[in-house]
Design an enzyme around this catalytic site. Structure first.
Site, PDB file in Angstrom:
ATOM      1  N   LYS A  34      37.488  38.711  56.439  1.00 40.61           N
ATOM      2  CA  LYS A  34      36.457  38.806  57.479  1.00 40.61           C
ATOM      3  C   LYS A  34      35.074  38.613  56.842  1.00 40.61           C
ATOM      4  O   LYS A  34      34.935  38.731  55.622  1.00 40.61           O
ATOM      5  CB  LYS A  34      36.553  40.163  58.185  1.00 40.61           C
ATOM      6  CG  LYS A  34      36.353  41.367  57.272  1.00 40.61           C
ATOM      7  CD  LYS A  34      36.759  42.673  57.960  1.00 40.61           C
ATOM      8  CE  LYS A  34      36.566  43.852  57.033  1.00 40.61           C
ATOM      9  NZ  LYS A  34      37.114  45.098  57.596  1.00 40.61           N
ATOM     10  N   ARG A 128      38.006  55.499  65.266  1.00 38.59           N
ATOM     11  CA  ARG A 128      37.265  54.314  65.664  1.00 38.59           C
ATOM     12  C   ARG A 128      38.034  53.512  66.710  1.00 38.59           C
ATOM     13  O   ARG A 128      37.491  53.108  67.722  1.00 38.59           O
ATOM     14  CB  ARG A 128      36.997  53.451  64.420  1.00 38.59           C
ATOM     15  CG  ARG A 128      36.053  52.317  64.624  1.00 38.59           C
ATOM     16  CD  ARG A 128      35.705  51.641  63.316  1.00 38.59           C
ATOM     17  NE  ARG A 128      36.841  50.899  62.749  1.00 38.59           N
ATOM     18  CZ  ARG A 128      36.781  50.248  61.579  1.00 38.59           C
ATOM     19  NH1 ARG A 128      35.674  50.274  60.862  1.00 38.59           N
ATOM     20  NH2 ARG A 128      37.836  49.604  61.128  1.00 38.59           N
ATOM     21  N   TYR A 246       3.734  39.239  46.797  1.00 40.42           N
ATOM     22  CA  TYR A 246       3.173  39.888  47.991  1.00 40.42           C
ATOM     23  C   TYR A 246       2.811  41.338  47.693  1.00 40.42           C
ATOM     24  O   TYR A 246       3.592  42.080  47.097  1.00 40.42           O
ATOM     25  CB  TYR A 246       4.193  39.875  49.135  1.00 40.42           C
ATOM     26  CG  TYR A 246       4.427  38.501  49.728  1.00 40.42           C
ATOM     27  CD1 TYR A 246       3.384  37.788  50.302  1.00 40.42           C
ATOM     28  CD2 TYR A 246       5.696  37.939  49.711  1.00 40.42           C
ATOM     29  CE1 TYR A 246       3.611  36.528  50.848  1.00 40.42           C
ATOM     30  CE2 TYR A 246       5.923  36.687  50.259  1.00 40.42           C
ATOM     31  CZ  TYR A 246       4.879  35.985  50.833  1.00 40.42           C
ATOM     32  OH  TYR A 246       5.109  34.755  51.367  1.00 40.42           O
ATOM     33  N   MET A 300      11.081  35.904  50.601  1.00 37.48           N
ATOM     34  CA  MET A 300      12.200  35.372  51.381  1.00 37.48           C
ATOM     35  C   MET A 300      13.015  34.366  50.569  1.00 37.48           C
ATOM     36  O   MET A 300      14.245  34.379  50.593  1.00 37.48           O
ATOM     37  CB  MET A 300      11.678  34.714  52.662  1.00 37.48           C
ATOM     38  CG  MET A 300      12.787  34.294  53.604  1.00 37.48           C
ATOM     39  SD  MET A 300      12.193  33.461  55.071  1.00 37.48           S
ATOM     40  CE  MET A 300      11.374  34.768  55.945  1.00 37.48           C
TER      41      MET A 300
HETATM   42  C1  LIG Z   1      37.867  45.705  56.482  1.00 45.24           C
HETATM   43  C2  LIG Z   1      39.206  46.260  56.661  1.00 45.24           C
HETATM   44  C3  LIG Z   1      40.092  46.350  55.580  1.00 45.24           C
HETATM   45  C4  LIG Z   1      39.698  46.053  54.144  1.00 45.24           C
HETATM   46  O1  LIG Z   1      39.068  47.201  53.606  1.00 45.24           O
HETATM   47  P1  LIG Z   1      38.543  47.233  52.078  1.00 45.24           P
HETATM   48  O2  LIG Z   1      37.935  48.579  51.954  1.00 45.24           O
HETATM   49  O3  LIG Z   1      37.527  46.143  51.973  1.00 45.24           O
HETATM   50  O4  LIG Z   1      39.692  47.015  51.205  1.00 45.24           O
HETATM   51  C5  LIG Z   1      41.395  46.762  55.845  1.00 45.24           C
HETATM   52  N1  LIG Z   1      41.787  47.093  57.098  1.00 45.24           N
HETATM   53  C6  LIG Z   1      40.939  47.062  58.157  1.00 45.24           C
HETATM   54  C7  LIG Z   1      41.427  47.465  59.491  1.00 45.24           C
HETATM   55  C8  LIG Z   1      39.618  46.665  57.967  1.00 45.24           C
HETATM   56  O5  LIG Z   1      38.797  46.640  59.014  1.00 45.24           O
END
Ligand SMILES: *Cc1c(COP(=O)(O)O)cnc(C)c1O
Length: 367
Positions: A34, A128, A246, A300
């Protein structure tokens, strides 16, 4: 090419993949890619993980999955997070494996009239998303009525596997309750990176590491897979008392060599690391890299660094090192700014080209 780029080692990725798989006692690995593979580039990282033998990939949004499909990824893609019913169509179109934690999303998917493999998420203590553990039997009965949904996997997610062993054990125990309710024949997974390292994958079918694949966790033998590199665009000798950047937050004390590097906070360097972060370079003929302080504000698009001596414009600087150095690594930037290494990683901007190396040789370039 812009004289600033992210170099990604596929060898380090392979090292981390095998280390995590071994820690998980050989369980399957769902490679979490992701947020553009935590900034490292989801397409190349995803393809490499599948080549290494990952069971599949995991993303957070259908858009992320679409980018993988359009790049030719045909392997399994698990869509993490609670599915919104409006996303059902995209799941079917992209042939994703959705995470289901509400009956509304299950019904929306089932109504598409096409068989879809799903993973059910249970909330064992992160608070969650997920079905309540107490409703496992009920959920099982309900899903028996959805003729198009095939329960392939069942999972949950830890709240605090790096810090809180007691809560983690409690979550494992609750997950085992779910497993007893459903019985054998499903693909069970629970462990993120911290869970994989600290709890051996919990003896389940698979683990879901993200951050560990990218090596951004010190202390377990994992190797950061990326370096942020840049060549100076200007190197100047400035007189004592010269204000830099800056707000004039740094003033030269004596005559100083100052180099300008063409990377800034728009590339992902946290703006708050001014006067604290360092960059490194290896002077010609020297074995040891030299650390040079970032002086003045991070702009930036540029930073200024103080050098012990002049260098040429071909000199490559490591703006972020592939280690856990407290002032020059992604992990160090996180420490300096009170966050976790995930954050500077995902903020590495797409405007940096990603250059992928295998055995020290460039094998792909994106951007
Ligand atoms: C992001 C995520 C992971 C990976 O977690 P890490 O701490 O980066 O290893 C695994 N399972 C779910 C559901 C996640 O959202």
């Amino acid at each position: 090419m812009r004289p600033a780029w992210l170099e990604v080692s596929l060898d380090a990725l392979a090292h981390n993949f095998h280390l995590l798989k071994e820690k998980a006692n050989g369980a399957q690995v769902i490679g979490v890619v992701k947020a553009n593979a935590y900034g490292h580039g989801a397409v190349e990282i995803g393809k490499e993980l599948l080549r290494l033998g990952a069971w599949g990939l995991a993303v957070a949004t259908p858009q992320e999955a679409r980018a993988l499909r359009e790049a030719g990824v045909v392997g399994r893609i698990l869509l993490l997070g609670s599915l919104h019913p409006e996303q059902a169509q995209a799941v079917a179109e992209l042939e994703l494996i959705p995470s289901i934690s509400t009956l509304q999303s299950a019904e929306a998917l089932n109504a598409l009239g096409k068989p879809i493999p799903v993973h059910l998420e249970f909330d064992t203590g992160l608070g969650r998303s997920g079905f309540p553990v107490e409703e496992a039997h009920l959920v099982r009965e309900r899903f028996a009525q959805y003729e198009n949904l095939l329960i392939q996997g069942i999972y949950s997610h830890f709240a605090d596997a790096e810090e809180n062993a007691r809560w983690t054990e409690e979550q494992i125990e609750r997950f085992m309750e779910v497993r007893r309710a459903f019985g054998p024949g499903y693909f069970y997974h629970l462990c993120n990176t911290a869970g994989t390292l600290g709890f051996g994958g919990c003896g389940l079918s698979a683990v879901r590491p993200g951050i560990g694949l990218y090596g951004l966790l010190p202390g377990w033998g994992l190797r950061p897979i990326a370096r942020l590199l840049a060549k100076p665009t200007q190197v100047r000798k400035l007189p004592a008392g010269y204000r830099i950047g800056y707000g004039g937050l740094y003033t030269t004390q004596v005559e100083e060599w100052i180099a300008t590097l063409p990377v800034g906070y728009a590339d992902g360097i946290p703006r708050l690391v001014f006067n604290r972060a360092t960059v490194r370079y290896r002077p010609p003929g020297s074995a040891e890299p030299l650390a040079c302080p970032v002086v003045g504000r991070v702009s930036m698009d540029q930073i200024t660094v103080r050098l012990p001596e002049a260098v040429g414009l071909d000199q490559v600087f490591e703006v972020a090192t592939a280690d856990h150095d407290p002032t020059s690594s992604l992990w160090g930037w996180a420490e300096l700014t009170g966050t976790v290494s995930y954050e500077p990683a995902v903020r590495l901007s797409p405007r940096l080209a990603r250059v992928y190396l295998r055995g020290g040789v460039e094998v792909a370039r994106v951007g």
